[in-house]
Design an enzyme around this catalytic site. Structure first.
Site: not given
Length: 86
Positions: A13, A10
């Site tokens: 991340c 995501c």
């Protein structure tokens, strides 16, 4: 030094990974950076949330994206302690 970045890929991340790579470059430290994206592997690391950062087996953060300066301090500490692979 071994650095693990845990998360499914995501935005947060990706931001963590970018901050880690930039911190390593600024400190001129060598590290094996491993991305862990599989849910089972993440669960096996005993973290409370993602994104998460593990340096030399020690969980440094989970559930948020730390600033690059905070990451640099953790990396310096691990380097001083003679982290494996450094």
């Amino acid at each position: 030094m071994e650095v693990k970045i845990l998360g499914a890929g995501c935005y947060n991340c990706q931001a963590l990974e970018s901050n880690v790579i930039n911190a390593l470059a600024e400190l001129d430290l060598a590290a094996e950076v491993v991305r862990i994206t599989e849910a089972g592997e993440i669960a096996a690391c005993s973290v409370d949330g993602v994104p998460a950062l593990i340096v030399n087996g020690s969980v440094k953060v989970c559930g948020r994206v730390p600033q690059k300066e905070e990451i640099k301090e953790w990396l310096r500490q691990e380097d001083r302690q003679g982290g494996k692979g450094s």
